[in-house]
Design an enzyme around this catalytic site. Sequence first.
Site, PDB file in Angstrom:
ATOM      1  N   ARG A  33     -94.885   3.280 -44.386  1.00 63.92           N
ATOM      2  CA  ARG A  33     -93.978   4.340 -43.928  1.00 63.92           C
ATOM      3  C   ARG A  33     -94.300   4.658 -42.464  1.00 63.92           C
ATOM      4  O   ARG A  33     -93.418   4.911 -41.658  1.00 63.92           O
ATOM      5  CB  ARG A  33     -94.109   5.588 -44.806  1.00 63.92           C
ATOM      6  CG  ARG A  33     -93.314   6.761 -44.239  1.00 63.92           C
ATOM      7  CD  ARG A  33     -93.074   7.942 -45.178  1.00 63.92           C
ATOM      8  NE  ARG A  33     -94.027   8.114 -46.235  1.00 63.92           N
ATOM      9  CZ  ARG A  33     -95.256   8.626 -46.087  1.00 63.92           C
ATOM     10  NH1 ARG A  33     -95.680   9.019 -44.893  1.00 63.92           N
ATOM     11  NH2 ARG A  33     -96.056   8.727 -47.119  1.00 63.92           N
ATOM     12  N   LYS A  46     -73.422  -0.451 -36.797  1.00 64.83           N
ATOM     13  CA  LYS A  46     -72.183  -0.896 -36.169  1.00 64.83           C
ATOM     14  C   LYS A  46     -72.463  -2.070 -35.226  1.00 64.83           C
ATOM     15  O   LYS A  46     -72.856  -3.128 -35.675  1.00 64.83           O
ATOM     16  CB  LYS A  46     -71.515   0.297 -35.466  1.00 64.83           C
ATOM     17  CG  LYS A  46     -71.499   1.590 -36.310  1.00 64.83           C
ATOM     18  CD  LYS A  46     -70.635   1.518 -37.545  1.00 64.83           C
ATOM     19  CE  LYS A  46     -70.843   2.678 -38.512  1.00 64.83           C
ATOM     20  NZ  LYS A  46     -70.797   4.013 -37.970  1.00 64.83           N
TER      21      LYS A  46
END
Length: 385
Positions: free
Chosen positions: A52, A201
């Site tokens: 993490r 995107k």
Amino acid sequence: MSSNNTQGFGTKAVHAGVTPDPSSGAIMTPIFQTSTYVQDAPGVHKGYEYARTQNPTRDALQASLAALEGGTDAACFSSGLAAMDAIIKTLKSGDEVLCGNDLYGGSYRLLVAVYGPLGIKSRYINMTDIELVKKSIRPETKLIWLETPTNPTLQITDIKAVCDIARELGIPVCVDNTFASPYLQNPLSMGATLVHHSITKYIAGHSDVVMGGVITSDKKYAEKLKFIQNASGAVPGPQDCFLVLRGIKTLHVRMDRACENAMKLAEYLEQHPKVGKVMYPGLNSHPQHELAKTQMKNFGGMISFDLKDDSIEAANKVLSGTKLFSLAESLGGVESLIGHPASMTHASIPREQRLASGLTDSLIRLSVGIESAEDLIADLEEALS
Ligand SMILES: *Cc1c(COP(=O)(O)O)cnc(C)c1O
């Protein structure tokens, strides 16, 4: 390989942040699919303790992103909204975010529905009106959040002008640079403190990953964001980091083609007898075409247009008539997409408010991909007839 500011964008896209793997010489950064790292003795390790907190695949991606935006640091998150969430978590109850009024719907929802009840306020204004920006800043304004070009009407905000105002008052500006990509526009060089991306995107570019990122050259912000990345834990997985690293290598090539195609399509649409208004920053008819020329390298792959017959029914005929353009939300992939904001991404906005911001019933949004322009034009020609 290290990168520096004298290198061209294409060189950075291919090389920045990426070094051959020291254990094997693998030229591609391995997918470090591990949750933990073995320590030689308690507290004696190679800089990695738990995934993490740190992962080498993610580190390479973060270094690459920082180089592309001309920043010193980057932090990646499990989605664009998780990246925004991390930025908003640097604020406290009573603080206010001043935003552009046609923000990405999910960004608006995060601010209003999640952070509103927690006491972090947000206010929405027309950011293209620089005088209004100046007048709208209040003592509790602690962050300015802007998107340019906006979705779906593709309005352009003068990034440098907003940053100049904010800097005098010591307020950080965050630019959501998703629509432009780091290839076309670098807000840090215009005075922004933070750049936000939905990596989903253009940066990833192949419609196969959801991810977000924040880039900055402000060491205090970089530390806070890394702290929140670990403390809140919305980190991306190593497979996804690998896919984005691969996507980045062709970002400039993909964007060049998308921009070239979009310009041809915008010109085609503008002369079509059934088409009403065409919104594309590259057209002379775009109200902020000159501004777009000064702050963007090219005009992007997004086009919006409406129909002379401004009805949902007329729009539906076009939307269901294309074969190459797929009907879908999202943008920035190699394949062309078509969407209807009024019934898809912006359906939750009341009609009156929608119309007031230029989002008409028949407005159609295109994410232009990298296919052959003639085929895309032929597809629209068919759907419009
Ligand atoms: C998609 C998008 C987001 C949200 O990103 P996710 O990766 O979907 O969480 C934020 N801003 C803009 C401009 C977007 O297009």
